[in-house]
Write a protein that holds these residues in place. Structure first.
Motif, PDB file in Angstrom:
ATOM      1  N   PRO A 173      59.237  27.024  87.854  1.00 26.27           N
ATOM      2  CA  PRO A 173      60.265  26.931  86.812  1.00 26.27           C
ATOM      3  C   PRO A 173      59.790  26.028  85.678  1.00 26.27           C
ATOM      4  CG  PRO A 173      61.193  26.539  88.991  1.00 26.27           C
ATOM      5  CD  PRO A 173      59.704  26.507  89.141  1.00 26.27           C
ATOM      6  N   ILE A 174      60.539  26.002  84.592  1.00 29.59           N
ATOM      7  CA  ILE A 174      60.156  25.202  83.432  1.00 29.59           C
ATOM      8  C   ILE A 174      60.071  23.731  83.825  1.00 29.59           C
ATOM      9  CG2 ILE A 174      60.921  24.419  81.163  1.00 29.59           C
ATOM     10  CD1 ILE A 174      62.111  27.243  80.776  1.00 29.59           C
ATOM     11  N   LYS A 175      59.031  23.080  83.353  1.00 33.18           N
ATOM     12  CA  LYS A 175      58.729  21.698  83.733  1.00 33.18           C
ATOM     13  C   LYS A 175      59.871  20.741  83.391  1.00 33.18           C
ATOM     14  CE  LYS A 175      56.447  17.891  84.610  1.00 33.18           C
ATOM     15  NZ  LYS A 175      56.476  17.380  85.984  1.00 33.18           N
ATOM     16  N   LYS A 176      60.174  19.861  84.344  1.00 28.84           N
ATOM     17  CA  LYS A 176      61.173  18.825  84.122  1.00 28.84           C
ATOM     18  C   LYS A 176      60.486  17.482  83.911  1.00 28.84           C
ATOM     19  CE  LYS A 176      64.711  20.853  87.110  1.00 28.84           C
ATOM     20  NZ  LYS A 176      65.496  20.641  88.340  1.00 28.84           N
ATOM     21  N   TYR A 177      61.127  16.633  83.129  1.00 29.57           N
ATOM     22  CA  TYR A 177      60.723  15.232  83.028  1.00 29.57           C
ATOM     23  C   TYR A 177      61.921  14.402  83.469  1.00 29.57           C
ATOM     24  CZ  TYR A 177      56.451  16.494  80.636  1.00 29.57           C
ATOM     25  OH  TYR A 177      55.220  17.024  80.350  1.00 29.57           O
ATOM     26  N   GLY A 178      61.781  13.716  84.627  1.00 32.53           N
ATOM     27  CA  GLY A 178      62.929  13.069  85.226  1.00 32.53           C
ATOM     28  C   GLY A 178      63.867  14.146  85.732  1.00 32.53           C
ATOM     29  N   THR A 179      65.109  14.097  85.303  1.00 31.96           N
ATOM     30  CA  THR A 179      66.080  15.124  85.713  1.00 31.96           C
ATOM     31  C   THR A 179      66.347  16.121  84.603  1.00 31.96           C
ATOM     32  OG1 THR A 179      67.907  13.701  84.979  1.00 31.96           O
ATOM     33  CG2 THR A 179      67.230  13.520  87.284  1.00 31.96           C
ATOM     34  N   GLN A 180      65.665  15.979  83.458  1.00 36.63           N
ATOM     35  CA  GLN A 180      65.927  16.839  82.313  1.00 36.63           C
ATOM     36  C   GLN A 180      64.810  17.852  82.115  1.00 36.63           C
ATOM     37  OE1 GLN A 180      68.873  16.653  80.597  1.00 36.63           O
ATOM     38  NE2 GLN A 180      69.385  15.123  82.149  1.00 36.63           N
TER      39      GLN A 180
END
Length: 267
Positions: free
Chosen positions: A93-100
């Protein structure tokens, strides 16, 4: 990333010589410039968008540069003007940074939540029954080997490659997992977060395992728990996910063989 942008900008310059200059280096800026002068909009299609996160998984600088480029292409006021449609595919899936999410304006269809795309992930049960009838193959055996992925909208889904290989060779066997790397599966299981190895053994015995699929950071390096590893294995196709029960399980005989070999080789 710079070479990639240079090549696409060079192609755009051939189509729009009055809009694109030799000094232009930023692809999002060039698309915005063309749109401002011609009102043209663009459709962007990227296959295997996550290739960098899989093939160069430890190169954080390159991945950040790539995500920033995608942000420029797909997010913000300029892209809202020049972008008609974006369609990207990948295992992760599209990369997350933290929870966003870095690109939270996409509609995601994943192995955890395929939504209305569920019928197109693989062959439906009705399609497999028709193929078995046409080619005189026993449906019950096809079901035992290749059924197991289950989505509420479409019910049972079969791996197309495996079904066709079985029909072509007139023999049931392990076809799909030959396209994957067992080494990666071994590494993930060997991490043994929260007793992961025992979870795998339990699933080999037919049990299910409760899993939180929403903590996963959508890459191959940010593992902090068994949930992260199990969620990756869902996206890779090694595990199936029951969205109602929030549990994972080994989908069929074909994938079970891959886990048996992994466990055996790991001692």
């Amino acid at each position: 990333m710079s070479y990639f942008q240079e090549q696409v900008i060079a192609e755009l310059k051939k189509e729009h010589p009055d809009c694109v200059k030799d000094t232009d280096l930023s692809l999002p800026s060039v698309l915005a410039k063309i749109n401002a002068q011609t009102k043209e909009q663009f459709i962007i299609i990227i296959d295997e968008w996550d290739c960098l996160f899989r093939e160069d998984k430890n190169n954080a600088a390159l991945q950040k540069e790539y995500i920033n480029l995608l942000r420029g292409l797909f997010k913000g006021a300029p892209s809202g003007a020049f972008l008609k449609l974006a369609y990207i595919t990948g295992i992760l899936p599209i990369k997350k940074y933290g929870t966003q999410s870095a690109l939270n304006n996409f509609r995601e269809h994943t192995m955890v939540s395929p939504r209305q795309m569920a019928d197109y992930i693989g062959f439906t049960e009705a399609e497999v029954k028709a193929l078995c009838k046409e080619h005189h193959m026993p449906f019950e055996e096809m079901q035992r080997w290749y059924d197991g992925y289950f989505f509420e909208a479409s019910r049972h889904i079969y791996c197309p490659n495996s079904v066709i290989e079985a029909i072509d060779s007139r023999e049931f066997g392990n076809y799909w997992s030959q396209t994957e790397t067992y080494e990666s599966l071994l590494v993930y299981i060997a991490m043994d977060f929260d007793g992961l190895k025992q979870f795998i053994v339990n699933m080999l015995a037919g049990q299910t395992c409760s899993t939180d699929v929403y903590s996963f950071q959508n890459d191959l390096t940010s593992f902090n728990s068994s949930d992260d590893v199990l969620t990756l294995l869902i996206h890779m196709g090694y595990l199936a996910y029951d969205n109602k029960q929030k549990t994972v399980f080994i989908p069929n005989e074909e994938v079970r063989g891959a886990f048996l070999r992994a466990i055996k080789n790991d001692g």
